[in-house]
Design a protein around this motif. Structure first.
Motif, PDB file in Angstrom:
ATOM      1  N   ARG A   1     -16.712  -0.960   1.910  1.00 43.06           N
ATOM      2  CA  ARG A   1     -15.278  -1.130   1.594  1.00 43.06           C
ATOM      3  C   ARG A   1     -15.126  -1.744   0.203  1.00 43.06           C
ATOM      4  N   GLN A   2     -15.950  -2.742  -0.064  1.00 44.39           N
ATOM      5  CA  GLN A   2     -15.872  -3.403  -1.362  1.00 44.39           C
ATOM      6  C   GLN A   2     -16.240  -2.424  -2.485  1.00 44.39           C
ATOM      7  N   ARG A   3     -17.288  -1.614  -2.224  1.00 47.94           N
ATOM      8  CA  ARG A   3     -17.710  -0.632  -3.237  1.00 47.94           C
ATOM      9  C   ARG A   3     -16.556   0.330  -3.550  1.00 47.94           C
ATOM     10  N   LEU A   4     -15.875   0.761  -2.512  1.00 51.88           N
ATOM     11  CA  LEU A   4     -14.755   1.685  -2.710  1.00 51.88           C
ATOM     12  C   LEU A   4     -13.617   1.014  -3.488  1.00 51.88           C
TER      13      LEU A   4
ATOM     14  N   THR B   1       0.836  -1.189   0.000  1.00 53.95           N
ATOM     15  CA  THR B   1       0.000   0.000   0.000  1.00 53.95           C
ATOM     16  C   THR B   1       0.881   1.253   0.000  1.00 53.95           C
ATOM     17  N   TRP B   2       0.631   2.174  -0.874  1.00 52.84           N
ATOM     18  CA  TRP B   2       1.412   3.422  -0.851  1.00 52.84           C
ATOM     19  C   TRP B   2       0.571   4.603  -1.307  1.00 52.84           C
ATOM     20  N   ARG B   3      -0.584   4.317  -1.938  1.00 55.93           N
ATOM     21  CA  ARG B   3      -1.410   5.469  -2.345  1.00 55.93           C
ATOM     22  C   ARG B   3      -2.811   5.346  -1.761  1.00 55.93           C
ATOM     23  N   THR B   4      -2.991   4.480  -0.766  1.00 59.84           N
ATOM     24  CA  THR B   4      -4.303   4.336  -0.139  1.00 59.84           C
ATOM     25  C   THR B   4      -4.269   4.911   1.282  1.00 59.84           C
ATOM     26  N   ALA B   5      -5.344   4.653   2.049  1.00 61.30           N
ATOM     27  CA  ALA B   5      -5.527   5.399   3.298  1.00 61.30           C
ATOM     28  C   ALA B   5      -4.602   4.978   4.444  1.00 61.30           C
ATOM     29  N   TRP B   6      -4.053   3.785   4.396  1.00 66.23           N
ATOM     30  CA  TRP B   6      -3.230   3.291   5.511  1.00 66.23           C
ATOM     31  C   TRP B   6      -1.837   2.934   5.018  1.00 66.23           C
ATOM     32  N   PRO B   7      -1.077   3.904   4.546  1.00 66.37           N
ATOM     33  CA  PRO B   7       0.190   3.584   3.885  1.00 66.37           C
ATOM     34  C   PRO B   7       1.280   3.077   4.831  1.00 66.37           C
TER      35      PRO B   7
ATOM     36  N   LEU C   1     -11.961   0.870 -11.142  1.00 66.31           N
ATOM     37  CA  LEU C   1     -12.425   1.491 -12.387  1.00 66.31           C
ATOM     38  C   LEU C   1     -11.721   2.816 -12.643  1.00 66.31           C
ATOM     39  N   GLU C   2     -11.491   3.551 -11.564  1.00 55.70           N
ATOM     40  CA  GLU C   2     -10.813   4.848 -11.723  1.00 55.70           C
ATOM     41  C   GLU C   2      -9.397   4.647 -12.277  1.00 55.70           C
ATOM     42  N   HIS C   3      -8.784   3.550 -11.865  1.00 52.45           N
ATOM     43  CA  HIS C   3      -7.404   3.283 -12.311  1.00 52.45           C
ATOM     44  C   HIS C   3      -7.375   2.039 -13.183  1.00 52.45           C
ATOM     45  N   MET C   4      -8.294   2.013 -14.160  1.00 49.88           N
ATOM     46  CA  MET C   4      -8.421   0.778 -14.945  1.00 49.88           C
ATOM     47  C   MET C   4      -7.156   0.483 -15.744  1.00 49.88           C
ATOM     48  N   ASP C   5      -6.382   1.507 -16.060  1.00 49.82           N
ATOM     49  CA  ASP C   5      -5.111   1.289 -16.760  1.00 49.82           C
ATOM     50  C   ASP C   5      -4.241   0.278 -16.020  1.00 49.82           C
ATOM     51  N   MET C   6      -4.305   0.378 -14.687  1.00 49.75           N
ATOM     52  CA  MET C   6      -3.453  -0.498 -13.894  1.00 49.75           C
ATOM     53  C   MET C   6      -3.853  -1.961 -14.084  1.00 49.75           C
ATOM     54  N   GLN C   7      -5.173  -2.216 -13.999  1.00 51.83           N
ATOM     55  CA  GLN C   7      -5.638  -3.601 -14.153  1.00 51.83           C
ATOM     56  C   GLN C   7      -5.407  -4.109 -15.579  1.00 51.83           C
ATOM     57  N   LEU C   8      -5.690  -3.224 -16.554  1.00 48.81           N
ATOM     58  CA  LEU C   8      -5.499  -3.640 -17.950  1.00 48.81           C
ATOM     59  C   LEU C   8      -4.033  -3.947 -18.227  1.00 48.81           C
ATOM     60  N   SER C   9      -3.146  -3.192 -17.555  1.00 50.02           N
ATOM     61  CA  SER C   9      -1.716  -3.451 -17.779  1.00 50.02           C
ATOM     62  C   SER C   9      -1.329  -4.813 -17.193  1.00 50.02           C
TER      63      SER C   9
ATOM     64  N   LEU D   1      -7.630 -19.292  -4.099  1.00 46.51           N
ATOM     65  CA  LEU D   1      -7.477 -17.857  -3.813  1.00 46.51           C
ATOM     66  C   LEU D   1      -8.735 -17.285  -3.166  1.00 46.51           C
ATOM     67  N   ALA D   2      -8.533 -16.429  -2.185  1.00 46.34           N
ATOM     68  CA  ALA D   2      -9.658 -15.719  -1.568  1.00 46.34           C
ATOM     69  C   ALA D   2      -9.188 -14.326  -1.173  1.00 46.34           C
ATOM     70  N   HIS D   3     -10.034 -13.358  -1.463  1.00 42.41           N
ATOM     71  CA  HIS D   3      -9.720 -11.970  -1.103  1.00 42.41           C
ATOM     72  C   HIS D   3     -10.809 -11.485  -0.152  1.00 42.41           C
ATOM     73  N   PRO D   4     -10.705 -11.822   1.142  1.00 49.48           N
ATOM     74  CA  PRO D   4     -11.766 -11.421   2.065  1.00 49.48           C
ATOM     75  C   PRO D   4     -11.748  -9.912   2.319  1.00 49.48           C
ATOM     76  N   ILE D   5     -12.926  -9.319   2.370  1.00 48.15           N
ATOM     77  CA  ILE D   5     -13.050  -7.919   2.806  1.00 48.15           C
ATOM     78  C   ILE D   5     -13.883  -7.966   4.085  1.00 48.15           C
ATOM     79  N   ILE D   6     -13.214  -7.726   5.198  1.00 47.74           N
ATOM     80  CA  ILE D   6     -13.855  -7.943   6.500  1.00 47.74           C
ATOM     81  C   ILE D   6     -14.082  -6.598   7.194  1.00 47.74           C
ATOM     82  N   ASP D   7     -15.236  -6.446   7.812  1.00 49.46           N
ATOM     83  CA  ASP D   7     -15.429  -5.277   8.681  1.00 49.46           C
ATOM     84  C   ASP D   7     -16.405  -5.666   9.789  1.00 49.46           C
ATOM     85  N   VAL D   8     -16.704  -4.707  10.667  1.00 52.11           N
ATOM     86  CA  VAL D   8     -17.480  -5.072  11.855  1.00 52.11           C
ATOM     87  C   VAL D   8     -18.968  -5.268  11.565  1.00 52.11           C
ATOM     88  N   THR D   9     -19.461  -4.665  10.477  1.00 47.17           N
ATOM     89  CA  THR D   9     -20.844  -4.944  10.065  1.00 47.17           C
ATOM     90  C   THR D   9     -20.850  -5.297   8.586  1.00 47.17           C
TER      91      THR D   9
END
Ligand SMILES: Cc1cc2nc3c(=O)[nH]c(=O)nc-3n(C[C@H](O)[C@H](O)[C@H](O)COP(=O)(O)O)c2cc1C
Length: 434
Positions: free
Chosen positions: A294-297, A19-25, A303-311, A279-287
């Motif tokens: 979190r998943q929506r974000l 993580t380097w450009r997200t909320a908990w770097p 989608l905002e950085h689709m270049d990254m995924q396409l690359s 493979l599993a990518h759990p997104i866990i929170d208290v509710t």
């Protein structure tokens, strides 16, 4: 369910910036090349009694997307990466039980060099090393090793067959009691118990023996992820643990596992000696609502950085996805000399839908409270029949490690689904315990 299942972690994007450009770097974000974050991960995993950590790897700065390396460098996508074998001893020093599995490619190492490196790592970790055996896919990597492109897809697995044969024979070239250490005679090692292998095959010529004693595990556990028919056959022959995306449903996971086990049995192996992890990518929170938000974000960011995924898709397949329409299904005329199983899964889908669901990868949505996700995992394993999950998150932070290791896993333990302690010293023995 009586039989517990295994947990491992896939260090996606290897020994590189997380993580380097997200909320908990993390306060040490600029020190990504130091082992600290990975040590925190390994310690968390060990508290949670994971079987092993795989350190992904590739060894080039890709340029498949738009014919340029810019997108990869812009997002730290698949590059930079430090050598995974360098990270292993740091993690080993800070843990006692966790299996450590660096990725080393048969297209990049000569077999003797790889056998020697892994043997050395098994010695210094006192029997906790594994090898993620990959065949390579991106031609850019081949170009760093004296070739214009990779060998044809299926032939890479032929090479890997011979490679594994050589490597495993080198690992066993010293009999277990070859080291005598007798001061009186004197005799350090008994020459009658150390054997050259005299291998002359289609692709390799290796005399042997390896110049170090048999390591604690001898034959180190091999991890494999081949998904194509040829890749699955290779994995069924050589792997002790197979990692796979699973196909998007419990039914497809079960079908994959059943097939691998049947192929292994046909090759004369005990199917229970191969642990298939999904493979599993759990997104866990208290509710549930908080987790869904979190998943929506995550999806919005994808989608905002689709270049990254396409690359990334371009790197894995060698296809430049910037040239294909974003909202049209991928035609079945597309072919790849790279990851064939990945491309097969994408055909018929639009790049947009692939990008949006990129983070889940496995196709199953493990989003919710710890209780909810643990319940899902329980039900899925019940249907599949075993053997466990491979947690991953391409750009994780310390909070994510906490959520999985201190939130999800204790709930799995409470239900009696995963181990609460390590019974054995060596990685292989823990992996084969159930
Ligand atoms: C979970 C997972 C992890 C993988 N890790 C790596 C890796 O670290 N390095 C690499 O070159 N390939 C990696 N691969 C790619 C596989 O080794 C293999 O090339 C890929 O699954 C395609 O196989 P196929 O062409 O037989 O379908 C990984 C694949 C999966 C599913």
């Amino acid at each position: 369910m009586t039989k517990p299942f295994h947990l491992a972690w896939f260090l996606s994007q290897g020994y590189g910036p997380k993580t380097w450009r997200t909320a908990w770097p993390g306060a040490d974000v600029d020190r990504w090349m130091m082992p600290d974050l990975f040590i925190d991960l390994a310690k968390g995993m060990e508290r949670a009694c994971f079987d092993y950590l795989i350190i992904e790897d590739s060894s080039n700065v890709p340029y498949t997307y738009k014919g340029s390396h810019d997108t990869y460098l812009q997002y730290a996508a698949s590059t930079p990466k430090l050598d995974p074998a360098v990270l292993v001893p740091y993690l080993a020093q800070q843990t006692k039980h966790l299996g450590l599995v660096p990725t080393l490619s048969v297209s990049e190492y000569p077999p003797y060099l790889l056998a020697r490196l892994v043997n050395s790592l098994d010695h210094v970790t006192e029997g906790r090393i594994g090898w993620n055996c990959v065949t390579g896919s991106n031609d850019g990597a081949a170009q760093n090793y004296g070739h214009d492109k990779h060998r044809p897809h299926d032939e890479r697995y032929d090479v890997a067959d011979e490679f594994c044969d050589v490597v495993t024979r080198l690992w066993e070239a010293w009999e277990p009691d070859a080291v005598v250490l007798d001061r009186e005679r004197p005799m350090f090692a008994d020459g009658n118990k150390v054997h050259a292998i005299h291998h002359e095959g289609k692709y390799f010529k290796v005399r042997g023996p390896i110049n170090a004693p048999r390591s604690p595990q001898g034959r180190v556990p091999i991890c494999q992820a081949g998904g194509s028919p040829r890749g699955q056959r290779f994995a069924a022959q050589w792997a002790d643990t197979i990692i796979t995306e699973g196909g998007g449903s419990a039914a497809s996971m079960k079908a994959y596992r059943d097939k691998v086990r049947a192929t292994a049995a046909a090759l004369g192996r005990d199917p229970d000696s191969i642990k298939v992890l999904f493979l599993a990518h759990p997104i866990i929170d208290v509710t549930m609502d908080a987790a869904r938000e979190r998943q929506r974000l995550e999806q919005a960011a994808a989608l905002e950085h689709m270049d990254m995924q396409l690359s990334s898709m371009s790197r894995l397949t060698g296809i430049d996805f910037s040239k294909l329409p974003f909202d049209e299904p991928l035609p079945d005329t597309l072919t790849t000399n790279g990851h064939q199983s990945a491309l097969a899964k994408w055909i018929g889908k639009t790049p947009r839908s692939i990008v949006t669901t990129w983070a889940t990868k496995s196709g199953i949505d493990y989003t919710g409270t710890a209780d909810h996700v643990a319940g899902m995992m329980q039900d899925i394993m019940q249907e599949v029949g075993g053997d466990g999950f491979l947690i991953f998150h391409g750009y994780f932070d310390r909070r994510y490690v906490m959520e999985v290791c201190e939130g999800l896993v204790p709930e799995l333990q409470r239900r009696g689904l995963v181990r609460k302690g390590y019974a054995h010293k060596h990685f292989r023995d823990n992996l084969m315990e159930f």
